[in-house]
Design a protein around this motif. Structure first.
Motif, PDB file in Angstrom:
ATOM      1  N   GLN A   1       0.822  -1.209   0.000  1.00  0.00           N
ATOM      2  CA  GLN A   1       0.000   0.000   0.000  1.00  0.00           C
ATOM      3  C   GLN A   1       0.859   1.264   0.000  1.00  0.00           C
ATOM      4  O   GLN A   1       0.556   2.242  -0.696  1.00  0.00           O
ATOM      5  CB  GLN A   1      -0.927   0.007   1.220  1.00  0.00           C
ATOM      6  N   TRP A   2       1.933   1.244   0.758  1.00  0.00           N
ATOM      7  CA  TRP A   2       2.786   2.435   0.835  1.00  0.00           C
ATOM      8  C   TRP A   2       3.440   2.716  -0.517  1.00  0.00           C
ATOM      9  O   TRP A   2       3.560   3.868  -0.935  1.00  0.00           O
ATOM     10  CB  TRP A   2       3.830   2.266   1.940  1.00  0.00           C
ATOM     11  N   ARG A   3       3.850   1.667  -1.238  1.00  0.00           N
ATOM     12  CA  ARG A   3       4.407   1.860  -2.581  1.00  0.00           C
ATOM     13  C   ARG A   3       3.337   2.446  -3.523  1.00  0.00           C
ATOM     14  O   ARG A   3       3.624   3.358  -4.315  1.00  0.00           O
ATOM     15  CB  ARG A   3       4.915   0.519  -3.117  1.00  0.00           C
ATOM     16  N   MET A   4       2.111   1.951  -3.444  1.00  0.00           N
ATOM     17  CA  MET A   4       1.036   2.453  -4.293  1.00  0.00           C
ATOM     18  C   MET A   4       0.698   3.909  -3.966  1.00  0.00           C
ATOM     19  O   MET A   4       0.447   4.711  -4.866  1.00  0.00           O
ATOM     20  CB  MET A   4      -0.196   1.553  -4.151  1.00  0.00           C
ATOM     21  N   ILE A   5       0.718   4.247  -2.696  1.00  0.00           N
ATOM     22  CA  ILE A   5       0.477   5.642  -2.286  1.00  0.00           C
ATOM     23  C   ILE A   5       1.587   6.542  -2.809  1.00  0.00           C
ATOM     24  O   ILE A   5       1.335   7.626  -3.349  1.00  0.00           O
ATOM     25  CB  ILE A   5       0.358   5.732  -0.752  1.00  0.00           C
ATOM     26  N   ARG A   6       2.831   6.104  -2.664  1.00  0.00           N
ATOM     27  CA  ARG A   6       3.962   6.908  -3.132  1.00  0.00           C
ATOM     28  C   ARG A   6       3.895   7.114  -4.643  1.00  0.00           C
ATOM     29  O   ARG A   6       4.131   8.221  -5.147  1.00  0.00           O
ATOM     30  CB  ARG A   6       5.292   6.237  -2.762  1.00  0.00           C
ATOM     31  N   ASP A   7       3.581   6.046  -5.379  1.00  0.00           N
ATOM     32  CA  ASP A   7       3.494   6.170  -6.836  1.00  0.00           C
ATOM     33  C   ASP A   7       2.340   7.081  -7.245  1.00  0.00           C
ATOM     34  O   ASP A   7       2.451   7.837  -8.220  1.00  0.00           O
ATOM     35  CB  ASP A   7       3.310   4.785  -7.472  1.00  0.00           C
ATOM     36  N   SER A   8       1.251   7.018  -6.511  1.00  0.00           N
ATOM     37  CA  SER A   8       0.108   7.899  -6.795  1.00  0.00           C
ATOM     38  C   SER A   8       0.488   9.352  -6.565  1.00  0.00           C
ATOM     39  O   SER A   8       0.144  10.235  -7.368  1.00  0.00           O
ATOM     40  CB  SER A   8      -1.080   7.522  -5.895  1.00  0.00           C
ATOM     41  N   HIS A   9       1.204   9.613  -5.501  1.00  0.00           N
ATOM     42  CA  HIS A   9       1.656  10.980  -5.205  1.00  0.00           C
ATOM     43  C   HIS A   9       2.604  11.465  -6.290  1.00  0.00           C
ATOM     44  O   HIS A   9       2.515  12.604  -6.765  1.00  0.00           O
ATOM     45  CB  HIS A   9       2.331  11.005  -3.834  1.00  0.00           C
ATOM     46  N   GLU A  10       3.506  10.585  -6.720  1.00  0.00           N
ATOM     47  CA  GLU A  10       4.501  10.955  -7.737  1.00  0.00           C
ATOM     48  C   GLU A  10       3.830  11.338  -9.060  1.00  0.00           C
ATOM     49  O   GLU A  10       4.288  12.242  -9.762  1.00  0.00           O
ATOM     50  CB  GLU A  10       5.474   9.806  -7.953  1.00  0.00           C
ATOM     51  N   ARG A  11       2.744  10.681  -9.406  1.00  0.00           N
ATOM     52  CA  ARG A  11       2.074  10.970 -10.670  1.00  0.00           C
ATOM     53  C   ARG A  11       1.071  12.114 -10.551  1.00  0.00           C
ATOM     54  O   ARG A  11       0.345  12.409 -11.491  1.00  0.00           O
ATOM     55  CB  ARG A  11       1.409   9.707 -11.222  1.00  0.00           C
ATOM     56  N   GLY A  12       1.016  12.760  -9.375  1.00  0.00           N
ATOM     57  CA  GLY A  12       0.198  13.960  -9.211  1.00  0.00           C
ATOM     58  C   GLY A  12      -1.247  13.713  -8.872  1.00  0.00           C
ATOM     59  O   GLY A  12      -2.111  14.574  -9.119  1.00  0.00           O
TER      60      GLY A  12
END
Length: 373
Positions: free
Chosen positions: A303-314
């Protein structure tokens, strides 16, 4: 005066969706290809100048042995729900679907009613007098949502009873958990995590859990874990071809519409999840895990990886999807609510799903059939 409604092309539908900041994946043309037991059709609303001002994906499910349909617009239609007169939009839709042979219409207006911050939910859980979310004062409330609900009731719509997603018992969660990302740095998002989340992330890192993106070929590994999860949690799993159809249909529409993540430890896949993106809204879709090696916290790392990737893509929001509204310590659903709001997410109540019978005899027969299943 009502808007004009007619069937539109896939291209028209997608162009309109691209002009909106957020539309549910269940209102994309591709979603019809995920549901082969339903007939799918794209509808468009046009103003007096001929401009497309709203769209809806309607799924039509035939009654056995009859050419009559249940019409379903999951998390839609995509129209101006803030309009003073919703009948201007809904009356032409009902007239069109009646001609198509629909005996009943179900829709899920994507309208937020109330929100509760993670802190408010936590306080409610710790209060023994509180049993449900509705007993907790909301952090924010949308007064227009209640007015809309009243207008729908006056027009003959009735709030649907919660149900499963399969067959005729169509249904989407009324309560979800959403993690706001807009205007926040990743450090701020991380600081908003609860102590348990931060502790479990550190455990996963120390244990060497690696989260990677998968592809179509990895859906089999995901499905093995998903089947194990279904057996453990006692729900009916979807077959592997369902996820393969989802991948094929959604990525054909947009190569990055659907992602698959897998958490590895010592060469073994311990957890996996699918993620969907439309505009600036990201949804955690399906999750799966094994009961083995839970101590290395693969699901939290995932989940933390998915949250980080979501944040990175704006992304503006990371949506954990459904939660229960119970705050009862004896209810097993409370653990899910704790986990999702533990990331700093808000509990969000939507207007829910609404039914409009067009043939009351057939609609009542359907309700009776569902109540006996």
């Amino acid at each position: 005066m009502s808007h004009r409604l007619k069937a539109i092309t896939r291209e028209e539908h997608l162009r309109f969706v691209a002009s909106r900041p957020s539309v549910s994946p269940l209102q994309l043309p591709a979603w019809g290809e995920v549901k082969p037991d339903w007939q799918a059709e794209s509808l468009g609303w046009f103003d007096d100048g001929g401009r497309l001002v709203g769209v809806g994906l309607v799924l039509l499910r035939p009654l056995p042995k009859l050419r009559r349909f249940l019409a379903y617009l999951p998390e839609g239609p995509v129209i101006d729900w803030d309009a003073a007169d919703p009948d201007r939009w809904l009356d032409p839709m009902l007239a069109y679907l009646r001609k198509r042979g629909a005996f009943s219409v179900k829709m899920g207006p994507p309208v937020v009613v109330r929100r509760w911050s993670a802190e408010a939910v936590k306080a409610g859980i710790s209060d023994p007098r509180v049993r449900r979310l509705e007993d907790v004062p909301p952090t924010a409330e949308e007064p227009g949502a209640r007015a809309l609900a009243e207008r729908l009731r006056r027009s003959g719509w009735r709030r649907a009873e919660p149900g499963g997603e399969d067959g005729f018992a169509a249904g989407q969660p009324r309560h979800v958990c959403q993690l706001p990302l807009a205007g926040r740095s990743l450090e701020q998002v991380q600081n908003g995590l609860g102590q348990q989340w931060r502790r479990n992330i550190r455990k996963a890192e120390k244990a060497g859990v690696k989260v990677v993106q998968g592809d179509y070929e990895d859906l089999g590994a995901f499905h093995e874990l998903y089947t194990e999860t279904a057996e453990r949690d006692r729900f009916a799993p979807r077959p592997l071809p369902y996820f393969q159809r989802m991948w094929t249909a959604l990525t054909a529409e947009d190569p990055d519409r659907m992602r698959l993540y897998l958490a590895h430890h010592d060469g073994e896949v311990l957890a996996a999840a699918t993620m969907l993106t439309v505009g600036d809204h990201v949804w955690y879709s399906y999750g799966a895990s094994t009961a083995r090696k839970r101590e290395v916290q693969p699901s939290t790392a995932l989940q933390w990886r998915m949250i980080r990737d979501s944040h990175e893509r704006g992304a503006r929001v990371y949506d954990f999807r459904g939660i229960g509204d119970t705050l009862d310590e004896d209810d097993p659903l409370l653990g899910l609510l704790r986990f999702k709001t533990g990331a700093g997410g808000e509990a969000v109540e939507y207007l829910g799903e609404w039914d409009r019978p067009l043939n009351r005899v057939l609609h009542k027969a359907l309700q009776l059939y569902l109540s006996r299943r």
